[in-house]
Motif scaffolding. Structure first.
Motif, PDB file in Angstrom:
ATOM      1  N   VAL A  95       2.658 -47.115 -16.608  1.00 41.79           N
ATOM      2  CA  VAL A  95       1.308 -47.686 -16.489  1.00 41.79           C
ATOM      3  C   VAL A  95       1.262 -48.681 -15.331  1.00 41.79           C
ATOM      4  O   VAL A  95       0.345 -48.635 -14.494  1.00 41.79           O
ATOM      5  N   ALA A  96       2.260 -49.568 -15.249  1.00 44.14           N
ATOM      6  CA  ALA A  96       2.269 -50.583 -14.188  1.00 44.14           C
ATOM      7  C   ALA A  96       2.333 -49.915 -12.816  1.00 44.14           C
ATOM      8  O   ALA A  96       1.585 -50.280 -11.899  1.00 44.14           O
ATOM      9  N   ALA A  97       3.222 -48.922 -12.673  1.00 36.17           N
ATOM     10  CA  ALA A  97       3.365 -48.238 -11.379  1.00 36.17           C
ATOM     11  C   ALA A  97       2.071 -47.500 -11.021  1.00 36.17           C
ATOM     12  O   ALA A  97       1.618 -47.551  -9.873  1.00 36.17           O
ATOM     13  N   ASN A  98       1.479 -46.840 -12.015  1.00 34.30           N
ATOM     14  CA  ASN A  98       0.245 -46.094 -11.732  1.00 34.30           C
ATOM     15  C   ASN A  98      -0.909 -47.029 -11.391  1.00 34.30           C
ATOM     16  O   ASN A  98      -1.746 -46.690 -10.547  1.00 34.30           O
ATOM     17  N   ASN A  99      -0.969 -48.210 -12.041  1.00 33.87           N
ATOM     18  CA  ASN A  99      -2.021 -49.169 -11.712  1.00 33.87           C
ATOM     19  C   ASN A  99      -1.879 -49.657 -10.271  1.00 33.87           C
ATOM     20  O   ASN A  99      -2.873 -49.861  -9.577  1.00 33.87           O
ATOM     21  N   ALA A 100      -0.615 -49.846  -9.824  1.00 35.52           N
ATOM     22  CA  ALA A 100      -0.397 -50.254  -8.437  1.00 35.52           C
ATOM     23  C   ALA A 100      -0.748 -49.107  -7.488  1.00 35.52           C
ATOM     24  O   ALA A 100      -1.395 -49.301  -6.455  1.00 35.52           O
ATOM     25  N   LEU A 101      -0.344 -47.884  -7.885  1.00 36.69           N
ATOM     26  CA  LEU A 101      -0.583 -46.723  -7.017  1.00 36.69           C
ATOM     27  C   LEU A 101      -2.064 -46.360  -6.925  1.00 36.69           C
ATOM     28  O   LEU A 101      -2.519 -45.847  -5.898  1.00 36.69           O
ATOM     29  N   SER A 102      -2.807 -46.623  -8.009  1.00 35.06           N
ATOM     30  CA  SER A 102      -4.223 -46.212  -8.008  1.00 35.06           C
ATOM     31  C   SER A 102      -4.993 -46.934  -6.905  1.00 35.06           C
ATOM     32  O   SER A 102      -5.939 -46.388  -6.344  1.00 35.06           O
ATOM     33  N   GLY A 103      -4.568 -48.175  -6.591  1.00 34.06           N
ATOM     34  CA  GLY A 103      -5.201 -48.909  -5.488  1.00 34.06           C
ATOM     35  C   GLY A 103      -4.970 -48.226  -4.147  1.00 34.06           C
ATOM     36  O   GLY A 103      -5.678 -48.474  -3.171  1.00 34.06           O
TER      37      GLY A 103
END
Lengths: 246, 243
Positions: A95-103
């Motif tokens: 979740v943390a990695a995807n939240n960073a990647l979504s930006g």
């Protein structure tokens, strides 16, 4: 230095950090062993604790290795090795990695995902900062929480024992509830929701059988290994249950 | 000199604070070092968006976890667990099982010691197994990623809590019925409750169980035990060091 998500320098840094984490565990272990000796605690009891805790840990630790393999595809091996050796879990890190990647308009698992250095450190910053609260809060309020428990105990000597058992039961009840989280799908014809229920029941029955065998045979060693036995047997039975229901 | 006069629990709290704040610094410096080594900076906009999306949820859950788990883990176990992670699926069950097997209670000094030993050993074994996994990642990947094994590892939590549940529920069945019924109803009825949100439900369930236990206790329906609190208080007050 040219960036590579599997660059040897990242492995060196991670290895150093994990060594420090390991040093903390060894420090607290030695401190507790020393205190146990001072109190004259039974050596056999301590030895049993060490062995049974080691055995119990094997299966969950292998599942963590699988999580490292899963994340390694996109993040390289070193960062998942660090994140899952310290505070973190597959679901949290994903979740943390995807939240960073979504930006950046990306997500884990994208075909051909090839992170540059800036994107990579962004992800590591988000993963690191987001999980810090427990690490920082435990030393700030841990002592006060324990003192609170002690003061409850001073007011009512019986209640604190029940209070602690209630917390354990509360946690176990939440996870037993989680086992049934997809149960309503059964009524829509999806029998795979029964798999965790059957696994949980199998594990519970095996644990009860271990208790029964221990009582009948007086083999006290079973007590030390009953939980790992029931857990691994439950996991093994998940394979035929999934083939049947999944 | 000061160290010798401090009770065991005080020493654990003092050293726990030093270790955990140090570890927080060590963890934070890792991405900073990556920036220096690879001569780069984070993508600030993505970093901000990522933190805004992640922080509120994880900091709230993290704070609740500290309040819920510290009384269960004991001091030493808590300081270690909040560094090494995997609390609800590994460290706490491991400590509970160890205390149960050793016939000691959480909140007593013996319980504190057994919990700390159990969690420290579990952390060391986990670290070693992950290290072996990382070293052997190429030959291990096809084995551990084998679809045949997938269901086994996917069902770790049901397998773990089935066994653990029998031990604790059989000994505390009066206070177990209501929270188990409530959690079953909530998890079946609310689709949003799943593996990702079970952590939020732990304190809810714990608070509910405490409330039910309080009612049963006040009505005289629970067996009274004296031993645990005497030991707990003694541990807090003790200043004797046997050395």
């Amino acid at each position: 230095m040219t960036f590579d998500k599997n660059h040897p320098i990242i492995f060196v840094l991670v290895a150093i950090i994990i060594l420090v984490v390991m040093a903390q565990s060894v420090f607290f272990l030695l401190r507790a062993l020393k205190r146990a000796k001072q109190l004259g605690m039974d050596k056999a009891k301590i030895k049993k604790t060490v062995i049974s805790s080691s055995v119990f840990t094997i299966a969950p630790a292998i599942s963590i290795v699988i999580c490292v393999i899963t994340l390694a595809k996109d993040l390289g091996v070193a960062v998942p090795w660090l994140r899952l050796s310290v505070i973190g879990s597959l679901s949290y890190e994903t979740v943390a990695a995807n939240n960073a990647l979504s930006g950046m308009g990306l997500k884990l698992g994208d075909p051909g995902l090839n992170l540059n250095a800036s994107q990579f450190v962004t992800i590591v910053f988000v993963m690191t900062i987001s999980i810090m609260v427990g690490l920082l809060l435990a030393p700030i309020i841990g002592k006060k929480l324990q003192k609170g428990l002690i003061s409850i105990g001073k007011k009512d000597k019986n209640w604190v024992d029940i209070f602690q058992n209630s917390m354990f039961i509360g946690m176990i009840a939440a996870f037993l509830g989680f086992v049934f989280c997809d149960f309503s799908n059964v009524f829509k014809g999806d029998t795979s929701a029964l798999i965790p229920v059957f696994v949980m029941l199998s594990s519970a029955i095996i644990m009860a059988l271990c208790g029964l065998v221990m009582k009948l045979t007086k083999w006290k060693w079973i007590n030390d290994y009953a939980l790992p036995i029931s857990m691994v047997a439950g996991m093994a039975l998940a394979i035929p249950f999934t083939a049947w229901l999944g | 000199m000061e160290k010798k006069n401090l009770p065991y629990l005080e020493q654990v709290h003092r050293d726990g604070k030093i270790w955990n704040f140090t570890m927080a610094g060590v963890f934070f410096i890792f991405p900073v070092l990556l920036c220096i080594i690879f001569n780069t900076l984070p993508e600030w906009e993505s970093l901000g968006k990522g933190l805004i999306a992640t922080l509120p949820m994880y900091w709230a859950v993290g704070a609740i976890e500290v309040i819920t788990y510290v009384p269960m883990l004991g001091a030493g176990g808590a300081y270690l667990s909040f560094v090494t992670g995997n609390i609800s699926n590994l460290k706490l069950p491991c400590a509970l099982n160890a205390m149960e097997s050793a016939n000691v209670k959480s909140g007593t000094e013996e319980g504190e010691i057994i919990s700390t030993i159990s969690i420290a050993v579990s952390s060391i074994v986990t670290t070693i197994i992950i290290l072996i996994g990382v070293i052997l990642i190429i030959p291990l990947t096809p084995v551990l990623s084998n679809p045949v094994l997938d269901p086994a590892f996917a069902q770790l939590l049901p397998a773990l809590f089935g066994g653990l549940g029998v031990v604790f529920i059989s000994k505390n069945w009066k206070i177990s019925i209501a929270p188990i019924c409530l959690m079953l109803i909530l998890f079946i009825a609310i689709p949003a409750l799943n593996e990702g949100t079970v952590g939020i439900m732990v304190p809810v369930s714990a608070l509910f169980t405490i409330g039910v236990s309080w009612l049963l206790y006040k009505k005289g329906l629970l067996t009274k035990k004296e031993e645990s609190v005497d030991n707990l208080t003694a541990m807090a007050n003790s200043d004797e060091q046997a050395e």
